[in-house]
Design a protein around this motif. Structure first.
Motif, mmCIF file in Angstrom:
data_model
loop_
_atom_site.group_PDB
_atom_site.id
_atom_site.type_symbol
_atom_site.label_atom_id
_atom_site.label_comp_id
_atom_site.label_asym_id
_atom_site.label_seq_id
_atom_site.Cartn_x
_atom_site.Cartn_y
_atom_site.Cartn_z
ATOM 1 N N ALA A 1 43.622 -8.748 29.091
ATOM 2 C CA ALA A 1 43.366 -8.251 27.733
ATOM 3 C C ALA A 1 41.997 -8.590 27.157
ATOM 4 N N SER A 2 41.259 -9.551 27.755
ATOM 5 C CA SER A 2 40.028 -10.048 27.138
ATOM 6 C C SER A 2 40.326 -10.473 25.697
ATOM 7 N N CYS A 3 39.296 -10.708 24.908
ATOM 8 C CA CYS A 3 39.524 -11.038 23.487
ATOM 9 C C CYS A 3 38.774 -10.081 22.583
ATOM 10 N N VAL A 4 38.236 -9.004 23.176
ATOM 11 C CA VAL A 4 37.507 -8.031 22.368
ATOM 12 C C VAL A 4 38.332 -6.758 22.223
ATOM 13 N N ASN A 5 38.045 -5.995 21.183
ATOM 14 C CA ASN A 5 38.744 -4.742 20.951
ATOM 15 C C ASN A 5 38.604 -3.846 22.181
ATOM 16 N N PRO A 6 39.680 -3.206 22.637
ATOM 17 C CA PRO A 6 39.675 -2.566 23.955
ATOM 18 C C PRO A 6 39.277 -1.097 24.005
ATOM 19 N N SER A 7 39.116 -0.432 22.868
ATOM 20 C CA SER A 7 38.994 1.030 22.893
ATOM 21 C C SER A 7 37.779 1.526 23.669
ATOM 22 N N LEU A 8 36.646 0.841 23.564
ATOM 23 C CA LEU A 8 35.460 1.257 24.308
ATOM 24 C C LEU A 8 35.738 1.226 25.809
ATOM 25 N N THR A 9 36.511 0.243 26.240
ATOM 26 C CA THR A 9 36.862 0.133 27.660
ATOM 27 C C THR A 9 37.797 1.255 28.071
ATOM 28 N N TYR A 10 38.751 1.631 27.224
ATOM 29 C CA TYR A 10 39.602 2.779 27.539
ATOM 30 C C TYR A 10 38.742 4.029 27.762
ATOM 31 N N MET A 11 37.783 4.233 26.864
ATOM 32 C CA MET A 11 36.947 5.430 26.955
ATOM 33 C C MET A 11 36.117 5.441 28.231
ATOM 34 N N ALA A 12 35.536 4.291 28.579
ATOM 35 C CA ALA A 12 34.713 4.219 29.779
ATOM 36 C C ALA A 12 35.541 4.481 31.031
ATOM 37 N N PHE A 13 36.714 3.857 31.132
ATOM 38 C CA PHE A 13 37.577 4.085 32.291
ATOM 39 C C PHE A 13 38.072 5.532 32.336
ATOM 40 N N THR A 14 38.335 6.121 31.179
ATOM 41 C CA THR A 14 38.813 7.503 31.155
ATOM 42 C C THR A 14 37.745 8.457 31.654
ATOM 43 N N ALA A 15 36.515 8.287 31.176
ATOM 44 C CA ALA A 15 35.419 9.142 31.640
ATOM 45 C C ALA A 15 35.224 8.995 33.143
ATOM 46 N N ARG A 16 35.287 7.772 33.628
ATOM 47 C CA ARG A 16 35.132 7.512 35.058
ATOM 48 C C ARG A 16 36.258 8.157 35.858
ATOM 49 N N ALA A 17 37.495 8.018 35.386
ATOM 50 C CA ALA A 17 38.646 8.577 36.094
ATOM 51 C C ALA A 17 38.606 10.096 36.110
ATOM 52 N N ALA A 18 38.215 10.708 34.990
ATOM 53 C CA ALA A 18 38.155 12.164 34.930
ATOM 54 C C ALA A 18 37.141 12.714 35.920
ATOM 55 N N ASN A 19 36.011 12.074 36.021
ATOM 56 C CA ASN A 19 35.002 12.525 36.983
ATOM 57 C C ASN A 19 35.445 12.266 38.416
ATOM 58 N N HIS A 20 36.204 11.198 38.627
ATOM 59 C CA HIS A 20 36.788 10.955 39.948
ATOM 60 C C HIS A 20 37.779 12.060 40.295
ATOM 61 N N ALA A 21 38.601 12.449 39.342
ATOM 62 C CA ALA A 21 39.592 13.507 39.578
ATOM 63 C C ALA A 21 38.917 14.819 39.949
ATOM 64 N N VAL A 22 37.835 15.143 39.277
ATOM 65 C CA VAL A 22 37.101 16.377 39.580
ATOM 66 C C VAL A 22 36.604 16.366 41.021
ATOM 67 N N GLN A 23 36.054 15.234 41.438
ATOM 68 C CA GLN A 23 35.549 15.138 42.812
ATOM 69 C C GLN A 23 36.683 15.197 43.835
ATOM 70 N N GLU A 24 37.800 14.562 43.535
ATOM 71 C CA GLU A 24 38.943 14.591 44.447
ATOM 72 C C GLU A 24 39.516 16.003 44.563
ATOM 73 N N LEU A 25 39.513 16.744 43.471
ATOM 74 C CA LEU A 25 39.960 18.141 43.526
ATOM 75 C C LEU A 25 39.027 18.978 44.391
ATOM 76 N N LYS A 26 37.734 18.759 44.243
ATOM 77 C CA LYS A 26 36.758 19.505 45.044
ATOM 78 C C LYS A 26 36.905 19.204 46.533
ATOM 79 N N LYS A 27 37.261 17.969 46.838
ATOM 80 C CA LYS A 27 37.430 17.563 48.234
ATOM 81 C C LYS A 27 38.786 17.979 48.804
ATOM 82 N N GLY A 28 39.677 18.425 47.918
ATOM 83 C CA GLY A 28 41.015 18.801 48.369
ATOM 84 C C GLY A 28 41.929 17.632 48.623
ATOM 85 N N ASN A 29 41.597 16.467 48.050
ATOM 86 C CA ASN A 29 42.411 15.267 48.272
ATOM 87 C C ASN A 29 43.621 15.200 47.348
ATOM 88 N N ILE A 30 43.577 15.949 46.268
ATOM 89 C CA ILE A 30 44.718 15.971 45.347
ATOM 90 C C ILE A 30 45.014 17.411 44.935
#
Length: 572
Positions: A543-572
Motif C-alpha cells: 500500500a505504501s503511505c502515499v495516495n495511490p491514484s497516480l499509481t493506478y493511472m500509470a499502471f493502467t496506461a502501461r497495461a492498456a498499451n501492453h494489451a494493444v501489443q499483445e493483440l497485434k501479436k495474436g497472443n490474446i
C-alpha cells in the motif's frame, strides 16, 4: 461529452472497459487512441462535464437548511456518513444510497462509492505521488506477503506520461522515498506554512515540508480534455469543477477517448460476470444487467479491462464462476478477496500560532502541506516497534467569523470582530501504510442479494499491531514538530475509525510473479486468463503511505498499451 448508448446491432468490440473512474478513463483513452473500438460500461447514470455538476456554483444559503446534514441524509448514507462529508448537501448526490446498495460488515469497513460516469475521479482528494523502489521492494525486504514483479524503472515512463497529461502541481525534492516528477508550478505556501517548513528543516535532520502534489493545473499550459484551464482556487472540487482545473475522467480522459471516434459509452450497465471460454482459455465478454430496466445483456470483446474499483472488480471476478474456476475467475491462488489494504489516518495534532497578524492569503487553496515519509529509511530513521512508514498532510489558516460567535459579541464589538480575521491555526494528520494481511478479506453473501439479484459484499478486515504501533509515533512526531515550530496549545488527536475510511481501498486481486500466490501478473493480466486485465486498486500488492491514484493511472496506461501489443501479436 455527448451521451453514447449501446447500438442494438453491435454486440462485439475490440475492447471492453468496466468502470469510468480514474482507472477506467485511462484505459478507455489509451485503448481508443491505439485504434481499438472500445465499449466502456458504467453501472451508474451519465454525468457530463459542466452540465451535470448541480452544486458547483451554489453557496450555503442556496441549500435547504443552509447545507446542513439532515436525519434523512444520514439514514440513507449511514455507513458512508462516517467520513463526515458524504452527507454534505454539496456532494451527497455523488455518493450511493446505502439502502439501495447494501453491504455487510463482520468488522466495520467504510466503503465510499460513487456510481456514475466519472466515478470517484469527480470527488477524489487529487493528491498525486509517485511510488519509489523503497515501496516496490518493501514486501521482499520485509519478508511478508509476495514481492512486486515490477520496480520503479518499469513504471517511471508511465508516471511521466500520466503527469504530463493530467497536470500535477508540486516541486521536485530529490528524495529517494518520493521520486521527482513532471510538475505544474507548486501552489504557494502561506506564511505560517512557510514558517513551519523552515523550522522543520532547521530542527529535524532530513525531514522535508513541501506543498501537496495535487492534480491541478496551475499554469497556462494547454491540457487535453474538455476545455481545461488553470485552477480557480475556489476549493469546491468535490462538487465537480466547471473549469476542469483538476483532473477527472469526465473532463479529461473520456473526452479525449471520445474524439478518436472509437468510444462507445454505455451508462446504467451493471457488469456482474466475465464470460470464460475453456477451449481458448480466454474471456469472450461480459454479462450486464441494465440498472433501470433490469434487462440482461452480453457484450463480446477481445480484451477486457476491469476498472470498477478494488472491491467491485474483485466481486465481478468472484461471480465469474465456471467449471474451470469454481471459486471465481483467476482464483487458483485463493487470494481473490484477500489482503485488503487502505491507509490509516485520523491521527496527528493541531495548534495555534502567534504572529503574522498582518498576513493573510488569497483565494481558497485546495491543498496544504505535505511531509514525506521519514521513518524506516535506514540509519537513525529505523524503528523497532513497526515497519514501513507514514507521511503527513496538513495546513495553516486563520480562524473565521464563527470564532466571534463563540465569544458572544454584540453591537459594535461584534461587527468589528466579524471583519477581523481570527488567529492562525495549523493542523497536520498522518497517512500510514497498512500491511497486506491475508485474513483481511471480503467475501460474497448469496443469501443477501441486492435489488438486481446480485450477492452482497461482506467485509472482515481490521488494523493490526503494526498499524497501532505506527499510530503512536505518528501522534508523537506531529506534536513534536508543531511545538518545535513555535506553535502553542498543541493538541494531539487519534480517531482511528476503520479500514476504508482513507478511501484508498487496495488489494483483493494482488499482482505477483507466481499464479499460486497472486491473481494478476506484472502486466496486470489475470494469470490464467490473459485477456482480462485488472488495473484499479485491486491489483495492489502493498500500500505504501502515499495516495495511490497516480499509481493506478500509470499502471493502467502501461497495461492498456501492453494489451494493444499483445493483440497485434495474436497472443490474446
Amino acid at each position: 461529452m455527448s451521451k453514447f448508448y449501446y447500438n442494438q446491432e453491435q454486440e462485439s468490440y475490440d475492447a471492453i472497459v468496466v468502470g469510468t473512474g480514474i482507472s477506467g478513463g485511462w484505459a478507455a483513452k489509451e485503448l481508443c487512441e491505439n485504434g481499438l473500438k472500445t465499449l466502456v460500461l458504467e453501472r451508474g447514470p451519465m454525468v457530463r462535464h459542466r452540465e451535470d455538476y448541480p452544486t458547483a456554483n451554489m453557496d450555503n444559503w442556496d441549500f435547504p437548511h443552509a447545507g446542513s446534514t439532515t436525519r434523512e441524509d444520514i439514514k440513507q448514507q449511514e455507513k458512508q456518513s462516517r467520513t463526515g462529508y458524504t452527507t454534505s448537501a454539496a456532494s451527497k448526490h455523488w455518493f450511493v444510497n446505502d439502502l439501495e446498495h447494501p453491504y455487510n460488515e463482520t468488522k466495520r469497513f467504510d466503503w465510499m462509492r460513487g456510481y456514475h460516469v466519472g466515478g470517484r475521479s469527480i470527488m477524489w482528494g487529487r493528491q498525486s505521488y509517485r511510488w519509489s523502489d523503497i515501496d516496490f521492494g518493501a514486501n521482499k525486504n520485509d519478508g511478508i506477503a509476495v514481492d512486486w514483479p515490477v520496480r520503479y524503472k518499469d513504471i517511471a515512463p508511465w508516471y511521466d506520461k500520466v503527469e504530463s497529461f493530467i497536470g500535477v502541481s508540486g516541486e521536485n525534492l530529490g528524495l529517494a522515498q518520493l521520486p521527482d516528477g513532471i510538475f505544474e508550478p507548486m501552489m504557494e505556501l502561506n506564511c505560517v506554512e512557510q514558517h513551519f517548513r523552515e523550522q522543520v528543516a532547521d530542527k529535524f535532520n532530513g525531514r522535508v515540508v513541501t506543498a501537496g502534489r495535487t492534480a491541478h493545473i496551475t499554469s497556462d499550459k494547454k491540457f487535453e480534455g474538455d476545455g481545461r484551464v488553470r485552477c480557480q482556487f475556489r476549493n469546491r472540487c468535490i462538487r465537480g469543477c466547471p473549469f476542469g482545473g483538476y483532473f477527472s475522467s469526465v473532463s479529461s480522459t473520456l473526452p479525449t477517448a471520445e474524439r478518436t471516434g472509437n468510444l462507445t459509452l454505455r451508462p446504467d450497465s451493471i457488469v456482474h460476470e466475465v464470460i470464460y471460454d475453456p477451449d481458448t482459455k480466454l474471456a469472450t465478454g461480459v454479462k450486464v444487467i441494465d440498472r433501470e430496466t433490469k434487462e440482461a445483456f452480453e457484450f463480446k470483446a477481445k480484451v477486457i479491462f476491469l476498472c470498477a474499483s478494488s472491491m467491485a472488480s474483485t466481486a465481478i471476478l468472484m461471480q465469474s464462476k465456471s467449471d474451470r474456476f469454481e471459486n471465481g475467475l483467476g482464483n487458483d491462488s485463493d487470494q481473490l478477496g484477500r489482503n485488503i489494504m487502505d491507509h490509516h489516518l485520523g491521527v496527528g495534532a493541531s495548534g495555534k500560532f502567534d504572529g503574522f497578524d498582518d498576513k493573510y492569503y488569497k483565494g481558497r487553496k485546495p491543498s496544504g502541506v505535505y511531509v514525506p515519509r521519514f521513518r524506516n529509511l535506514g540509519g537513525d530513521s529505523n524503528m523497532k516497534d513497526f515497519i514501513r512508514g507514514y507521511g503527513y498532510q496538513g495546513g495553516a489558516s486563520r480562524g473565521n467569523w464563527e470564532e466571534s460567535v463563540s465569544e458572544l459579541s454584540f453591537g459594535k464589538d461584534y461587527k468589528d470582530a466579524m471583519l477581523k480575521p481570527g488567529g492562525w491555526t495549523f493542523g497536520m494528520g498522518g497517512f500510514g501504510e497498512v500491511l497486506p494481511y491475508e485474513d483481511n478479506r471480503m467475501t460474497l453473501d448469496y443469501d443477501k442479494k441486492d435489488k438486481w439479484g446480485l450477492p452482497t459484499v461482506t467485509f472482515d478486515a481490521e488494523f493490526k499491531e503494526n498499524e497501532w504501533k505506527m499510530r503512536e509515533d505518528m501522534k508523537q512526531q506531529a506534536v513534536e514538530m508543531l511545538e518545535k515550530a513555535g506553535l502553542r496549545d498543541v493538541q494531539p488527536y487519534d480517531n482511528p475509525g476503520a479500514l476504508g475510511l482513507g478511501i484508498h481501498e487496495m488489494g483483493t486481486a494482488r499482482m505477483g510473479r507466481d499464479p499460486k500466490t497472486s491473481v494478476v501478473n506484472g502486466n496486470n493480466q489475470v494469470h490464467a486468463c490473459k485477456n482480462v486485465y485488472v488495473t484499479d486498486g485491486a491489483f495492489m500488492t502493498s500500500a505504501s503511505c502515499v495516495n495511490p491514484s497516480l499509481t493506478y493511472m500509470a499502471f493502467t496506461a502501461r497495461a492498456a498499451n501492453h494489451a494493444v501489443q499483445e493483440l497485434k501479436k495474436g497472443n490474446i
